[in-house]
Design an enzyme around this catalytic site. Structure first.
Site, short mmCIF file in Angstrom:
data_model
loop_
_atom_site.label_atom_id
_atom_site.label_comp_id
_atom_site.label_asym_id
_atom_site.label_seq_id
_atom_site.Cartn_x
_atom_site.Cartn_y
_atom_site.Cartn_z
N HIS A 1 0.80 -1.18 -0.17
CA HIS A 1 -0.03 0.00 0.04
C HIS A 1 0.75 1.24 0.01
CE1 HIS A 1 -3.21 -2.78 2.45
NE2 HIS A 1 -3.31 -2.88 1.13
N LYS B 1 6.19 5.94 7.10
CA LYS B 1 5.77 5.09 8.36
C LYS B 1 6.90 4.61 9.24
CE LYS B 1 1.90 3.21 5.28
NZ LYS B 1 1.19 2.07 4.77
N TYR C 1 2.22 1.05 13.72
CA TYR C 1 2.92 2.20 12.93
C TYR C 1 2.32 3.36 13.09
CZ TYR C 1 -0.70 1.17 9.48
OH TYR C 1 -1.94 1.00 8.51
N ASP D 1 -6.31 -6.35 -2.14
CA ASP D 1 -4.74 -6.73 -2.48
C ASP D 1 -4.73 -7.70 -3.47
OD1 ASP D 1 -4.35 -4.82 -0.62
OD2 ASP D 1 -4.00 -5.96 1.23
#
Length: 183
Positions: free
Chosen positions: A64, A73, A133, A170
């Site tokens: 992503h 991130k 995250y 996905d």
């Protein structure tokens, strides 16, 4: 924060290992320090959002990224073990289309800095994993993009022990060549 910072094969993607203090009572470590992150990892970033996910073995989340409002991130695992992947999506980069994978676990306490401009994903290697995250920008559904996790042109070596479990988005993600890229 007493950290060791190690660049990966993609130099902007960095492994961060905090110093852990432990004895027979347990352990303590500083998982994030803004000043040390700024000085030793990536200057100029502010985190605006924290996320927490739980997944079962062989789940793959990703790859992503956001084509606008690109997110950096800082990722880590607090339960279990994952194989974490970053793919360079920057057309002007000498590493465009290259990937790096790092094992993150509760045992090794590693964190991975994935800067803006990279697609990100992970595969769960343990029975379950909890993944935390921090992001440098907010999530915007309209800008979210994906790259197919098993695109042959990327040749990512996912160390799965069974059939991958994927979200529909996905499974249907475009191949790298057809994906939106950063300039």
């Amino acid at each position: 924060m007493a950290i060791q910072v190690t660049p990966t094969a993609l130099p902007e993607v960095k492994i961060i290992e905090p110093k852990c203090f432990g004895d027979d009572r347990g352990f303590f470590y500083e998982s994030f320090n803004a000043r040390e992150f700024e000085e030793r990892v990536a200057p100029g970033y502010t985190f605006v959002q924290d996320n927490h996910s739980r997944s079962t073995q062989n789940v793959i989340r990703g790859l992503h990224y956001q084509i606008e409002h690109a997110q950096g991130k800082l990722v880590r695992v607090i339960v279990g073990k994952v194989f974490d992947v970053a793919v360079d999506m920057r057309r002007n980069s000498p590493n465009f289309g290259k990937w790096v994978g790092v094992e993150l676990s509760v045992e090794n306490r590693r964190q991975l800095w994935v800067p803006p401009g990279f697609a990100h994903g992970f595969a769960v290697l343990s029975d379950a994993a909890e993944f935390l995250y921090k992001t440098t920008d907010y999530w915007y559904q309209e800008y979210e993009r994906s790259v197919l996790w098993n695109d042959p042109s990327l040749s990512i070596k996912w160390p799965l022990t069974g059939e991958p479990k994927l979200a529909a988005k996905d499974s249907a993600a475009p191949k790298f060549v057809d994906a939106d890229h950063y300039n």
